[in-house]
Design a protein around this motif. Structure first.
Motif, PDB file in Angstrom:
ATOM      1  N   PHE A 112      44.403  33.811  40.800  1.00  0.00           N
ATOM      2  CA  PHE A 112      43.695  33.447  39.561  1.00  0.00           C
ATOM      3  C   PHE A 112      42.208  33.633  39.775  1.00  0.00           C
ATOM      4  O   PHE A 112      41.706  33.344  40.854  1.00  0.00           O
ATOM      5  CB  PHE A 112      43.876  31.957  39.222  1.00  0.00           C
ATOM      6  N   TYR A 113      41.505  34.054  38.763  1.00  0.00           N
ATOM      7  CA  TYR A 113      40.049  34.000  38.775  1.00  0.00           C
ATOM      8  C   TYR A 113      39.618  33.071  37.660  1.00  0.00           C
ATOM      9  O   TYR A 113      40.075  33.200  36.532  1.00  0.00           O
ATOM     10  CB  TYR A 113      39.429  35.374  38.520  1.00  0.00           C
ATOM     11  N   ARG A 114      38.753  32.138  37.972  1.00  0.00           N
ATOM     12  CA  ARG A 114      38.202  31.251  36.947  1.00  0.00           C
ATOM     13  C   ARG A 114      36.714  31.493  36.844  1.00  0.00           C
ATOM     14  O   ARG A 114      36.022  31.549  37.847  1.00  0.00           O
ATOM     15  CB  ARG A 114      38.418  29.787  37.336  1.00  0.00           C
ATOM     16  N   PRO A 125      46.743  51.084  35.940  1.00  0.00           N
ATOM     17  CA  PRO A 125      45.484  51.260  35.219  1.00  0.00           C
ATOM     18  C   PRO A 125      44.396  50.326  35.734  1.00  0.00           C
ATOM     19  O   PRO A 125      44.675  49.371  36.459  1.00  0.00           O
ATOM     20  CB  PRO A 125      45.854  50.908  33.776  1.00  0.00           C
ATOM     21  N   SER A 126      43.165  50.603  35.352  1.00  0.00           N
ATOM     22  CA  SER A 126      42.038  49.761  35.706  1.00  0.00           C
ATOM     23  C   SER A 126      42.290  48.343  35.194  1.00  0.00           C
ATOM     24  O   SER A 126      42.786  48.159  34.086  1.00  0.00           O
ATOM     25  CB  SER A 126      40.771  50.344  35.086  1.00  0.00           C
ATOM     26  N   GLY A 127      42.018  47.361  36.029  1.00  0.00           N
ATOM     27  CA  GLY A 127      42.226  45.971  35.638  1.00  0.00           C
ATOM     28  C   GLY A 127      43.626  45.455  35.895  1.00  0.00           C
ATOM     29  O   GLY A 127      43.935  44.299  35.606  1.00  0.00           O
ATOM     30  N   LYS A 142      44.843  46.065  41.306  1.00  0.00           N
ATOM     31  CA  LYS A 142      44.919  46.836  42.554  1.00  0.00           C
ATOM     32  C   LYS A 142      43.915  46.352  43.601  1.00  0.00           C
ATOM     33  O   LYS A 142      44.262  46.170  44.767  1.00  0.00           O
ATOM     34  CB  LYS A 142      44.705  48.331  42.266  1.00  0.00           C
ATOM     35  N   SER A 143      42.655  46.161  43.180  1.00  0.00           N
ATOM     36  CA  SER A 143      41.626  45.719  44.137  1.00  0.00           C
ATOM     37  C   SER A 143      41.946  44.331  44.672  1.00  0.00           C
ATOM     38  O   SER A 143      41.779  44.054  45.867  1.00  0.00           O
ATOM     39  CB  SER A 143      40.246  45.671  43.492  1.00  0.00           C
ATOM     40  N   THR A 144      42.402  43.474  43.770  1.00  0.00           N
ATOM     41  CA  THR A 144      42.752  42.107  44.164  1.00  0.00           C
ATOM     42  C   THR A 144      43.911  42.127  45.157  1.00  0.00           C
ATOM     43  O   THR A 144      43.879  41.436  46.181  1.00  0.00           O
ATOM     44  CB  THR A 144      43.131  41.285  42.918  1.00  0.00           C
TER      45      THR A 144
END
Ligand code: ADP
Ligand code: ADP
Length: 218
Positions: free
Chosen positions: A12-14, A41-43, A46-48
């Motif tokens: 989660f990101y808050r 897709p972007s968002g 993947k990076s997370t």
């Protein structure tokens, strides 16, 4: 055991009122000798996902094991030790120190994990076709050479899993193929390879493809 195993990952990101569920129960396995491509897709997360797999970020739920050893939910110092010994990270931004030549970059990576007994500096350089470039510093290398030098550093400690983040993003066709064949060889030699990519060419060399959508893997 698997080279890499992620179970039921949540992140989660808050920020203020906003809450983003970046990963929603991701399961992922990379066996030794297997190459897996992650697309999305972007968002989509993947990076997370990569950050959690590399032990650079902690998932809010679920676990990550590398070579059978848990890396998630451990103190940063232990995650760093595991990262040095068990994980190779390859990114297009490069994992090379600018003022050190290629051989010194590889030696530096090896000192981060003493006693792992990976291949010699010369063997690594030969493996990526840079035997003649040992004394060159990064700015003296062409794009494809830079990518191969980065790969040699990522493989310096014979990692259980190689995590490649868009490894061929800036390379032209022939140069991309050369890197992809090296990644393929790594898997054929028994290593685990996971690549996050937008490249259809990269997807072709993967044994399996996983698609991320809104934090879910399929
Ligand atoms: P890419 O899609 O190229 O992998 P992103 O643009 O998704 O990269 O993210 C780049 C960086 O910005 C990452 O470190 C990510 O964690 C961060 N980031 C992405 N979205 C947000 C956001 N909504 N708020 C804060 N940081 C973000
Ligand atoms: P990708 O790499 O596929 O582009 P990311 O992992 O960067 O996806 O992002 C997944 C989701 O999490 C996106 O909605 C993004 O905006 C959000 N996100 C990523 N990093 C942050 C952050 N540091 N803070 C807030 N939201 C973030």
């Amino acid at each position: 055991t698997d080279a890499l195993r992620a179970r039921d990952l949540y992140r989660f990101y808050r920020s203020g009122e906003e809450e983003t569920l970046a990963l929603r129960g991701v399961d992922l396995r990379v066996r030794y000798g297997e190459s897996v491509a992650v697309i999305g897709p972007s968002g989509s997360g993947k990076s997370t996902l990569l950050a959690c797999l590399a032990g650079l970020d902690e998932p809010d739920g679920g676990t990550v094991h590398v070579g059978g050893e848990r890396i998630s939910h451990r103190p940063e110092a232990e995650r760093a030790r595991m990262r040095a010994r068990r994980i190779g990270v390859l990114s297009q931004s490069g994992n090379l120190i600018a003022h050190l030549d290629v051989a010194a970059n590889i030696r530096l990576a090896r000192t981060a994990a003493p006693g792992t007994g990976g291949p010699s500096v010369h063997a690594l350089l030969d493996q990526v076709g840079l035997g003649h470039r040992a004394r060159a510093v990064p700015r003296e290398l062409a794009g494809g050479e830079l990518a191969r030098a980065g790969l040699a550093v990522a493989l310096a400690n014979d990692p259980d899993i190689l995590l490649a983040d868009e490894p061929t993003g800036e390379l032209d066709g022939a140069t991309e193929q050369r890197i992809l064949q090296l990644l393929r060889s790594r898997a054929l030699a028994g290593g685990g390879v996971l690549l996050v990519t937008h490249s259809p060419e990269a997807v072709k060399i993967a044994d399996r493809v996983i698609t991320l959508r809104d934090g879910r893997a399929s």
